[in-house]
Motif scaffolding. Sequence first.
Motif, PDB file in Angstrom:
ATOM      1  N   LEU A 146       0.826  -1.212   0.000  1.00 56.39           N
ATOM      2  CA  LEU A 146       0.000   0.000   0.000  1.00 56.39           C
ATOM      3  C   LEU A 146       0.860   1.263   0.000  1.00 56.39           C
ATOM      4  O   LEU A 146       0.546   2.239  -0.679  1.00 56.39           O
ATOM      5  N   LEU A 147       1.954   1.216   0.755  1.00 53.91           N
ATOM      6  CA  LEU A 147       2.855   2.358   0.791  1.00 53.91           C
ATOM      7  C   LEU A 147       3.503   2.589  -0.576  1.00 53.91           C
ATOM      8  O   LEU A 147       3.627   3.733  -1.023  1.00 53.91           O
ATOM      9  N   LEU A 148       3.903   1.521  -1.253  1.00 55.47           N
ATOM     10  CA  LEU A 148       4.448   1.648  -2.617  1.00 55.47           C
ATOM     11  C   LEU A 148       3.434   2.291  -3.561  1.00 55.47           C
ATOM     12  O   LEU A 148       3.767   3.179  -4.350  1.00 55.47           O
ATOM     13  N   LEU A 149       2.192   1.855  -3.464  1.00 52.21           N
ATOM     14  CA  LEU A 149       1.138   2.405  -4.321  1.00 52.21           C
ATOM     15  C   LEU A 149       0.893   3.883  -4.009  1.00 52.21           C
ATOM     16  O   LEU A 149       0.779   4.711  -4.924  1.00 52.21           O
TER      17      LEU A 149
ATOM     18  N   LYS B   3      -2.380  16.201   0.061  1.00 49.47           N
ATOM     19  CA  LYS B   3      -3.269  15.102   0.464  1.00 49.47           C
ATOM     20  C   LYS B   3      -2.536  13.764   0.423  1.00 49.47           C
ATOM     21  O   LYS B   3      -2.569  12.999   1.390  1.00 49.47           O
ATOM     22  N   TRP B   4      -1.818  13.488  -0.670  1.00 45.18           N
ATOM     23  CA  TRP B   4      -1.116  12.209  -0.781  1.00 45.18           C
ATOM     24  C   TRP B   4       0.098  12.147   0.134  1.00 45.18           C
ATOM     25  O   TRP B   4       0.460  11.075   0.619  1.00 45.18           O
ATOM     26  N   SER B   5       0.714  13.297   0.415  1.00 50.95           N
ATOM     27  CA  SER B   5       1.818  13.318   1.387  1.00 50.95           C
ATOM     28  C   SER B   5       1.299  12.939   2.767  1.00 50.95           C
ATOM     29  O   SER B   5       1.961  12.199   3.507  1.00 50.95           O
ATOM     30  N   LEU B   6       0.120  13.430   3.102  1.00 52.06           N
ATOM     31  CA  LEU B   6      -0.485  13.092   4.394  1.00 52.06           C
ATOM     32  C   LEU B   6      -0.830  11.608   4.461  1.00 52.06           C
ATOM     33  O   LEU B   6      -0.581  10.947   5.480  1.00 52.06           O
ATOM     34  N   ILE B   7      -1.354  11.071   3.375  1.00 51.62           N
ATOM     35  CA  ILE B   7      -1.674   9.639   3.337  1.00 51.62           C
ATOM     36  C   ILE B   7      -0.412   8.803   3.511  1.00 51.62           C
ATOM     37  O   ILE B   7      -0.386   7.851   4.302  1.00 51.62           O
ATOM     38  N   VAL B   8       0.649   9.166   2.787  1.00 47.51           N
ATOM     39  CA  VAL B   8       1.909   8.424   2.893  1.00 47.51           C
ATOM     40  C   VAL B   8       2.466   8.534   4.316  1.00 47.51           C
ATOM     41  O   VAL B   8       2.957   7.549   4.878  1.00 47.51           O
ATOM     42  N   ALA B   9       2.373   9.719   4.915  1.00 49.91           N
ATOM     43  CA  ALA B   9       2.898   9.903   6.273  1.00 49.91           C
ATOM     44  C   ALA B   9       2.125   9.091   7.299  1.00 49.91           C
ATOM     45  O   ALA B   9       2.702   8.557   8.246  1.00 49.91           O
ATOM     46  N   LEU B  10       0.804   8.988   7.110  1.00 54.77           N
ATOM     47  CA  LEU B  10      -0.028   8.305   8.097  1.00 54.77           C
ATOM     48  C   LEU B  10      -0.185   6.818   7.838  1.00 54.77           C
ATOM     49  O   LEU B  10      -0.692   6.095   8.693  1.00 54.77           O
ATOM     50  N   LEU B  11       0.242   6.365   6.668  1.00 55.44           N
ATOM     51  CA  LEU B  11       0.118   4.951   6.332  1.00 55.44           C
ATOM     52  C   LEU B  11       1.204   4.169   7.059  1.00 55.44           C
ATOM     53  O   LEU B  11       2.367   4.194   6.689  1.00 55.44           O
TER      54      LEU B  11
ATOM     55  N   LEU C  19       7.075  10.179  11.516  1.00 52.29           N
ATOM     56  CA  LEU C  19       5.732  10.745  11.379  1.00 52.29           C
ATOM     57  C   LEU C  19       5.743  12.235  11.709  1.00 52.29           C
ATOM     58  O   LEU C  19       5.196  13.042  10.950  1.00 52.29           O
ATOM     59  N   LEU C  20       6.377  12.609  12.799  1.00 54.50           N
ATOM     60  CA  LEU C  20       6.427  14.024  13.182  1.00 54.50           C
ATOM     61  C   LEU C  20       7.157  14.859  12.136  1.00 54.50           C
ATOM     62  O   LEU C  20       6.711  15.950  11.772  1.00 54.50           O
ATOM     63  N   TYR C  21       8.277  14.350  11.645  1.00 51.96           N
ATOM     64  CA  TYR C  21       9.027  15.045  10.597  1.00 51.96           C
ATOM     65  C   TYR C  21       8.153  15.235   9.350  1.00 51.96           C
ATOM     66  O   TYR C  21       8.096  16.323   8.779  1.00 51.96           O
ATOM     67  N   ASN C  22       7.460  14.177   8.945  1.00 51.15           N
ATOM     68  CA  ASN C  22       6.594  14.260   7.766  1.00 51.15           C
ATOM     69  C   ASN C  22       5.449  15.240   7.977  1.00 51.15           C
ATOM     70  O   ASN C  22       5.091  15.983   7.064  1.00 51.15           O
ATOM     71  N   LEU C  23       4.855  15.251   9.155  1.00 51.91           N
ATOM     72  CA  LEU C  23       3.755  16.181   9.430  1.00 51.91           C
ATOM     73  C   LEU C  23       4.231  17.632   9.412  1.00 51.91           C
ATOM     74  O   LEU C  23       3.525  18.513   8.921  1.00 51.91           O
ATOM     75  N   ILE C  24       5.436  17.884   9.910  1.00 49.03           N
ATOM     76  CA  ILE C  24       5.992  19.243   9.845  1.00 49.03           C
ATOM     77  C   ILE C  24       6.234  19.638   8.392  1.00 49.03           C
ATOM     78  O   ILE C  24       5.926  20.758   7.977  1.00 49.03           O
ATOM     79  N   PHE C  25       6.764  18.707   7.599  1.00 50.21           N
ATOM     80  CA  PHE C  25       6.983  18.980   6.172  1.00 50.21           C
ATOM     81  C   PHE C  25       5.659  19.271   5.462  1.00 50.21           C
ATOM     82  O   PHE C  25       5.560  20.194   4.647  1.00 50.21           O
ATOM     83  N   ILE C  26       4.626  18.512   5.782  1.00 49.95           N
ATOM     84  CA  ILE C  26       3.305  18.722   5.176  1.00 49.95           C
ATOM     85  C   ILE C  26       2.750  20.083   5.595  1.00 49.95           C
ATOM     86  O   ILE C  26       2.141  20.788   4.781  1.00 49.95           O
ATOM     87  N   ALA C  27       2.971  20.475   6.845  1.00 45.96           N
ATOM     88  CA  ALA C  27       2.530  21.797   7.301  1.00 45.96           C
ATOM     89  C   ALA C  27       3.246  22.898   6.509  1.00 45.96           C
ATOM     90  O   ALA C  27       2.629  23.911   6.154  1.00 45.96           O
ATOM     91  N   LEU C  28       4.528  22.697   6.215  1.00 42.15           N
ATOM     92  CA  LEU C  28       5.258  23.670   5.391  1.00 42.15           C
ATOM     93  C   LEU C  28       4.698  23.720   3.967  1.00 42.15           C
ATOM     94  O   LEU C  28       4.586  24.801   3.378  1.00 42.15           O
TER      95      LEU C  28
END
Length: 163
Positions: A74-77, A113-121, A132-141
């Motif tokens: 799922l993460l690859l997809l 949207k897809w960055s958030l999905i990848v971060a939370l998957l 996860l925290l790093y990805n969420l900060i990046f998504i906020a940026l």
Amino acid sequence: MKYEKITKLAKILKNIFMVFIIVDVIGLVFLGFPITILILRGEVGPYLVDVFAKILQQSITPIDVKLILGSFTLLLLATLILSVDIKNLLKLIEKNATPFQKDITQQLRKVIKWSLIVALLPVWKVWDISSLLYNLIFIALLYLLLLIFEYGISLQTEVDETL
């Protein structure tokens, strides 16, 4: 002009993301789909359980192995879809005369949207809270960048209307 630098960089990054897309497709074809077939057939044997237990250094069950492999597919997809959306965003930036276009902000929303999905998957039993925290900060940026672009569009509209 400064926008020429932006379009040149967008073109280079677009080509890099084409490579990511190819790698994701190869990963899905040679790893993701065969893994899915193994899971569906129920062919997760003791060997894979032992391999994953040694790698993760924790006790693993056959169900854990199925969940790890399934979430990996799922993460690859999801990363494939994200890479395509990023490539499309870069293509729009490269082709437009200004970055302050509604289609660019719409594409950036898809990337977020897809960055958030990848971060939370989560990848079962391999998930890392610091990533996860790093990805969420990046998504906020990225979201901040989206708001800046939307503000730029509104300013450009005001200028166009006063002229």
